[in-house]
Design an enzyme around this catalytic site. Sequence first.
Site, PDB file in Angstrom:
ATOM      1  N   ARG A  53       0.884  -1.187   0.000  1.00 53.29           N
ATOM      2  CA  ARG A  53       0.000   0.000   0.000  1.00 53.29           C
ATOM      3  C   ARG A  53       0.907   1.216   0.000  1.00 53.29           C
ATOM      4  NH1 ARG A  53      -5.333   1.416   3.506  1.00 53.29           N
ATOM      5  NH2 ARG A  53      -6.133   0.016   1.908  1.00 53.29           N
ATOM      6  N   HIS A  82      -7.408   0.603  -6.427  1.00 53.89           N
ATOM      7  CA  HIS A  82      -7.598  -0.244  -5.243  1.00 53.89           C
ATOM      8  C   HIS A  82      -8.301  -1.542  -5.675  1.00 53.89           C
ATOM      9  CE1 HIS A  82      -7.833  -1.416  -1.196  1.00 53.89           C
ATOM     10  NE2 HIS A  82      -8.715  -0.570  -0.713  1.00 53.89           N
ATOM     11  N   GLN A 129     -10.232  -4.098  -3.314  1.00 60.33           N
ATOM     12  CA  GLN A 129     -11.530  -3.659  -2.800  1.00 60.33           C
ATOM     13  C   GLN A 129     -12.639  -3.953  -3.807  1.00 60.33           C
ATOM     14  OE1 GLN A 129     -12.155  -2.059   0.385  1.00 60.33           O
ATOM     15  NE2 GLN A 129     -14.183  -2.762  -0.243  1.00 60.33           N
ATOM     16  N   ASP A 131     -17.327   7.126  -1.552  1.00 61.29           N
ATOM     17  CA  ASP A 131     -16.086   6.982  -0.784  1.00 61.29           C
ATOM     18  C   ASP A 131     -15.803   8.336  -0.132  1.00 61.29           C
ATOM     19  OD1 ASP A 131     -13.643   6.059   0.199  1.00 61.29           O
ATOM     20  OD2 ASP A 131     -12.627   6.042  -1.753  1.00 61.29           O
ATOM     21  N   CYS A 146     -16.368   1.442   0.746  1.00 57.16           N
ATOM     22  CA  CYS A 146     -15.192   0.612   1.067  1.00 57.16           C
ATOM     23  C   CYS A 146     -14.771   0.773   2.526  1.00 57.16           C
ATOM     24  CB  CYS A 146     -14.044   0.940   0.126  1.00 57.16           C
ATOM     25  SG  CYS A 146     -13.399   2.616   0.273  1.00 57.16           S
ATOM     26  N   ARG A 149     -13.464  -8.778   1.903  1.00 55.34           N
ATOM     27  CA  ARG A 149     -12.047  -8.536   1.631  1.00 55.34           C
ATOM     28  C   ARG A 149     -11.259  -9.799   1.988  1.00 55.34           C
ATOM     29  NH1 ARG A 149      -9.949  -3.393   1.634  1.00 55.34           N
ATOM     30  NH2 ARG A 149      -8.068  -4.477   0.947  1.00 55.34           N
TER      31      ARG A 149
HETATM   32  N1  NVA Z   1     -10.060   6.474  -1.476  1.00 55.97           N
HETATM   33  C1  NVA Z   1      -9.656   6.127  -0.137  1.00 55.97           C
HETATM   34  C2  NVA Z   1      -9.887   4.663   0.101  1.00 55.97           C
HETATM   35  C3  NVA Z   1      -9.506   4.213   1.478  1.00 55.97           C
HETATM   36  C4  NVA Z   1      -9.694   2.729   1.652  1.00 55.97           C
HETATM   37  C5  NVA Z   1      -8.193   6.502   0.058  1.00 55.97           C
HETATM   38  O1  NVA Z   1      -7.392   6.295  -0.845  1.00 55.97           O
HETATM   39  O2  NVA Z   1      -7.858   7.020   1.127  1.00 55.97           O
HETATM   40  N1   CP Z   2     -11.237  -0.246   2.530  1.00 58.29           N
HETATM   41  C1   CP Z   2      -9.951  -0.290   2.941  1.00 58.29           C
HETATM   42  O1   CP Z   2      -9.034  -0.531   2.165  1.00 58.29           O
HETATM   43  O2   CP Z   2      -9.808  -0.100   4.285  1.00 58.29           O
HETATM   44  P1   CP Z   2      -8.439   0.167   5.056  1.00 58.29           P
HETATM   45  O3   CP Z   2      -7.928   1.514   4.611  1.00 58.29           O
HETATM   46  O4   CP Z   2      -8.845   0.158   6.507  1.00 58.29           O
HETATM   47  O5   CP Z   2      -7.452  -0.911   4.734  1.00 58.29           O
END
Ligand code: NVA
Ligand code: CP
Length: 311
Positions: free
Chosen positions: A106, A133, A136, A226, A266, A294
């Site tokens: 990540r 992502h 997800q 989101d 998500c 997930r």
């Molecule tokens: N769009 C959000 C998703 C978090 C799971 C981010 O990138 O922070």
């Molecule tokens: N939806 C998701 O990826 O959650 P986290 O940021 O908690 O991993």
Amino acid sequence: MSSPLRHYLQFTDLGRDDYDYLFRRAALIKAKFKGYELHQPLVDRTLAMIFEKHSTRTRLSFEAGMHQLGGAAIYINTRDSQLGRGEPIEDAAQVFSRMVDLVMIRTYGQEVIERFAANSRVPVINGLTNEFHPCQILADVFTYIEHRGSIRGRTVAWIGDANNMFYTWLQAAEVLDFNLHFSGPKGYGVQLDRPGYPVTPAQAAHLREFDDPVDACSGAHLVTTDVWTSMGFEDEKLAREQAFRGYMVDAGMMRAAAADAVFMHCLPAHRGEEVAAEVIDGPQSVVWDEAENRLHGQKALMEFLLLGRLD
Ligand code: NVA
Ligand code: CP
């Protein structure tokens, strides 16, 4: 047992056939999990998880999932490893992939995981970047199928920011052949020529943009949104809060959707910002199944990347 080297960096890295297999496999793995039946095809395999951003669900699902598959998972964050002190990503990839069987990352730029994958001997999984992502959306589509059957030909309405989640939904719309509606404020809309990752004409053919979010939700089978401020964009938080007013998914939008529409997010969610409490906590919301999936989706994915198809 091993399988040819395959990475999962974008949703488009797999085809419709692969997803059909993964959804079937995830259902089987989930049923075994619910029945307390051991399913351990990855005994002695190790997953390294590299986090440069916060996470709850991604860490939990990958770590628990690898353990349940019989393997081990190692958590590394860039703050207290040499990755945060400038060690080249290419060097890290060489080292990680000599010690573990699978790597999940990540991070910020998609190009970081691409450079890692190009220097890795083992499969690399995108656990979220600024651009995509995919894990997800794997879980989200699996959740839709569980609740309503095939997503093919259905309509998904995305309300809010054209972010990493949105562009992954757009890739999925093409791969799995469904329609995607978008509505978001000016300045945060769909960028067809997104630097490095332009929307392809085939993807654009599955997209319709709407000024009014209620129109985007009209007749939709799945309504989703989101956060307004994704990780890495915190400096823009105040401006975004102003711009996104009027784009909260509320009961009116859900009424415009199909009678049996489901709501997904998500997570983490902000009630009263991108979604009204009555929607996320209401009868059409499937967010807890979505979060749980997930785990099952990624167990199927890890098994597939390491062992290939097993049926
Ligand atoms: N769009 C959000 C998703 C978090 C799971 C981010 O990138 O922070
Ligand atoms: N939806 C998701 O990826 O959650 P986290 O940021 O908690 O991993």
